[in-house]
Design an enzyme around this catalytic site. Sequence first.
Site, mmCIF file in Angstrom:
data_model
loop_
_atom_site.group_PDB
_atom_site.id
_atom_site.type_symbol
_atom_site.label_atom_id
_atom_site.label_comp_id
_atom_site.label_asym_id
_atom_site.label_seq_id
_atom_site.Cartn_x
_atom_site.Cartn_y
_atom_site.Cartn_z
ATOM 1 C CG ASP A 14 57.584 -10.976 69.251
ATOM 2 O OD1 ASP A 14 58.002 -11.682 70.192
ATOM 3 O OD2 ASP A 14 57.907 -11.160 68.061
ATOM 4 C CD GLU B 198 60.176 -12.185 64.815
ATOM 5 O OE1 GLU B 198 61.249 -12.836 64.801
ATOM 6 O OE2 GLU B 198 59.205 -12.496 65.527
ATOM 7 C CG HIS C 217 59.583 -17.815 64.914
ATOM 8 N ND1 HIS C 217 60.210 -17.573 66.104
ATOM 9 C CD2 HIS C 217 59.405 -19.171 64.834
ATOM 10 C CE1 HIS C 217 60.433 -18.726 66.725
ATOM 11 N NE2 HIS C 217 59.953 -19.706 65.981
ATOM 12 C CG ASP D 138 55.732 -14.596 67.519
ATOM 13 O OD1 ASP D 138 54.942 -15.355 66.924
ATOM 14 O OD2 ASP D 138 56.974 -14.736 67.474
#
Length: 565
Positions: A33, A35, A174, A179
């Site tokens: 994952d 960001e 998040h 995540d």
Amino acid sequence: MCPVPARSGAAPRQASLAELGRPLADLTFVVVDLETTGGSPATSEITEIGAVKVRGGQVLGEMSSLVRASTPIPAVVSVLTGITDSMLATAPTLDEVVPTFLEFSRGAVLVAHNAAFDLGFLRAAAQACGYPVPAWEHLDTVLIARRVVTRDEAPNCRLASLATLFGSPTEPNHRALADARATVAVLHGLFERLGNLGVTTLEDVREYSARVSPAQRRKRHLADDLPTGPGVYVFRDGADRPLYVGTSRSVRSRVRTYFTASEPRSRMAQMVALAERVDAIGCAHALEAEVRELRLIAEHKPPFNRRSRHPERAVYLRLTEEPFPRLSRVRSVGDGVTYLGPFGSTQAAQEAEIALLAAVPLRQCSTRLSPSRPTAACALAELGRCGAPCDGRQGVAEYAEVVGAAREAMSGDPGAVQEALEAHIARLAAEQRYEQAAEVRDRLAGYLRTAARRQRLAALTGIPEMVAAAPTADAGWDLSVIRHGRLVSAATVARGVDPRPWVDAVVSTAETVRPVPGPTPCALVEETERIGRWLAAPGVRLVRLEGEWSWPARGAIRAALRYAT
């Protein structure tokens, strides 16, 4: 080239892992994952990478790192993720984090929730850091969930909703690692459901669709004994009648998709419901498989095949054999006649006829005329569109010149038709009648395509024997022996093996053919055309050629390219 399928395979061959299927329990997955500062790798940067490596339901390791960004983080992103500029001030750069992730994920199948987003950023990051972009195998938990999870279970397929449904011990918030951990729980929950449906390999997951009925899925065993190489497969019902004929470079893998994959054609689901057996013919290479498929479809006319079932319905334009020949639309042509075709429909043949008559004033009446018995002329003679051989104004010798021009336009140089119709197009355009001009243009394009098709067929069917070789992906050779446009023998030569003895062998064992009258004297039109496309593919070499292979320098093939769409 046996025309009847039997339960037989090609020579023994070691199946690849992709053909056998790789069990999910034996594979290593890296669930990742990211960001980022925005939604596009072209304008945004990665701010955090989190990844979890799992195998057989067990966590093997984790990786997590913030990534220093070169621009300030937008306020809305900071509010959403909790990542601030101050947190990234001392974080490692992308150049430092990317090699760590590439090593961590080496040899694994990547998994992400909405994988297109994460993979887009990862590919851009690898390229920006000077690394070759890996060809990652990957799964997308969003796509799998859409097939497995119903609206009654979860309102949507967002990560938070699915994590709740599958009881993830980590709540997505998040942040990349959290995540990724939640996505691991979702992945295992989805695999558990798929396993109950008999979906146990990576290939099964890629092919799986919830729209496949349980009854359809239970027939997967019909593919178990099929060959893993190129060939033709025939679905049969309980009365042994062929239902559908298909071809593939890997017969077993392709047939399995009928029982596991999403099939948008509803008639295929009906076909599988009726099927009780699947027969296969192993082939030397893909061209042989495609040729066998065409022959079987034409012979058996399976109800679930839509294409190639009725080659006998092709239409031709031919010049009749009489003192004053005219154009006639027919279903077959014999030897020694002038013809144009084949056409896929009567309408297409009629359009070509109109195009030809616009350039060459052949008579259009259907009456059989005699030089010794004149008859009254029709209105076309008064309009100058016919020389009126009916009433004697045009004799046999004079009319023969018109017929000669028609023969040349049909089988040689179509320049007369092209010149006449292009002049007509110019007149219509000058009068701003653009729609009619477009109709004439399409008519001309159709005529030239068909004339070019005829010349290609004639060139290939006129060769008594040709041997050609196409390079294979593993540096071997696919050999084909072609006689009068028919594939009569095929073989594949492995890498490092001298192909010359194989050429002698395939020629000596090739099918004997006896040409019959017509445009394709030994094969179906589609077969000869398919062979022609194979011969034109990059890397194909002519090994032997009896006669010559050419077409007119001023023929229709070059002219047709001008109107190619």
